[in-house]
Design a protein around this motif. Sequence first.
Motif, PDB file in Angstrom:
ATOM      1  N   GLU A 341       0.826  -1.215   0.000  1.00 26.54           N
ATOM      2  CA  GLU A 341       0.000   0.000   0.000  1.00 26.54           C
ATOM      3  C   GLU A 341       0.856   1.260   0.000  1.00 26.54           C
ATOM      4  OE1 GLU A 341      -2.496  -0.350   3.385  1.00 26.54           O
ATOM      5  OE2 GLU A 341      -3.650  -2.054   2.598  1.00 26.54           O
ATOM      6  N   ALA A 345       1.117   4.098  -2.941  1.00 28.68           N
ATOM      7  CA  ALA A 345       0.888   5.520  -2.686  1.00 28.68           C
ATOM      8  C   ALA A 345       2.077   6.352  -3.169  1.00 28.68           C
ATOM      9  CB  ALA A 345       0.645   5.754  -1.199  1.00 28.68           C
ATOM     10  N   GLU A 346       3.282   5.855  -2.924  1.00 25.40           N
ATOM     11  CA  GLU A 346       4.474   6.567  -3.393  1.00 25.40           C
ATOM     12  C   GLU A 346       4.527   6.598  -4.913  1.00 25.40           C
ATOM     13  OE1 GLU A 346       7.462   5.411   0.340  1.00 25.40           O
ATOM     14  OE2 GLU A 346       7.524   4.266  -1.531  1.00 25.40           O
ATOM     15  N   GLU A 348       1.936   6.488  -6.905  1.00 27.97           N
ATOM     16  CA  GLU A 348       0.900   7.428  -7.349  1.00 27.97           C
ATOM     17  C   GLU A 348       1.377   8.871  -7.233  1.00 27.97           C
ATOM     18  OE1 GLU A 348      -2.586   8.623  -9.030  1.00 27.97           O
ATOM     19  OE2 GLU A 348      -1.910   6.542  -8.745  1.00 27.97           O
TER      20      GLU A 348
END
Length: 363
Positions: A341, A345-346, A348
């Motif tokens: 996760e 996120a990184e 994205e």
Amino acid sequence: MPSALSALTDLFPLPIVQAPMAGGPSGPQLAAAVTEAGGLGFLAAGYKTADGMYQEIKQVRGLTGGPFGVNVFMPQPDHAESGAVDLYAQQLAGEAVWYQTELGEPDHGSDDGYEIKIAALVDDPVPVVSFHFGVPTREVIDSLHRVGTFTLVTATTVEEALAVERAGADAVIAQGIEAGGHQGTHRDQPENDCAALGVLSLVAQVREAVGLPVVAAGGIMRGSQIAAVLAAGASAAQLGTAFLATPESGAHALHKQALTDPLYPHTELTRAFSGRPARGLVNRFMREHGPYAPAAYPEVHHLTAPLRKAAAVAGDPQGMALWAGQGHRMARDLPAGQLVEVLAAELEAATEARPGRRAGGAR
């Protein structure tokens, strides 16, 4: 009929592949956790019996209904010089005394149960099978295709990637020199031990040379690095060391601790533990024996196995094979699912900083 690229990217929603790390780290718990989080989890069949592989496959299926992969080692040619192995055994005699154990038997077999494992994977198919240390025959690739298995093969050069394409595999894993553990070279040539390319250069060159989807591997620890290899032309990134420190990893506790221990500031390629070039944290064993280890895999692997096991039992990381990639100091002690996760996120965030790109892989 879907393209190889769509077949790969449709398998798992995030372009994150957990590397199959043989010797214990990549077990059912880790593979299932990564798959459940949206990546592609992998089991490592290397050094296991076919039945041991089958039992782990059953365990993964009990933990997740999602796709996962199994990695298989290619059989190795019998080219080791017995005299060189015997000489190395003499050098290791002091280690055997120190750890109060016997050296292993070098002639323990060089095919790693390859044919039996392939037969088992054809009889009871898994979604993905990858290969290390060489290219399977087209007949093996075709037999896996007939049962619906997606196939990947590691390559460390453009020439090796072209061989992967000729064999009919679905995708190539471009492994840069930064990668931890064994380099997946197709032929073991000592003169090329330090000649490998970094992952970004390799991905770009392979992408231009072959028409297969590329999975990038080597030193990748952050989502921003995943974004970089996707920008270079990869469809996904394979991470090993990043998952080594997770609770689900089967790596020894001392191995996990060593990743961020200031006592081990860097890694090197060595033949000390296995007879094939592999990247690990520099410790006493590597410093003392690496310069003299012969090109003899898996003979040296079998020879040193009792020493490595005894060192682990004794709580001595200086005698263990502490495989790790160049990004080891960036390891994070997070549950595997949470790590996926965070990486997503990184990725994205890095992708949003690049207009016109998307996080799901190369376009």
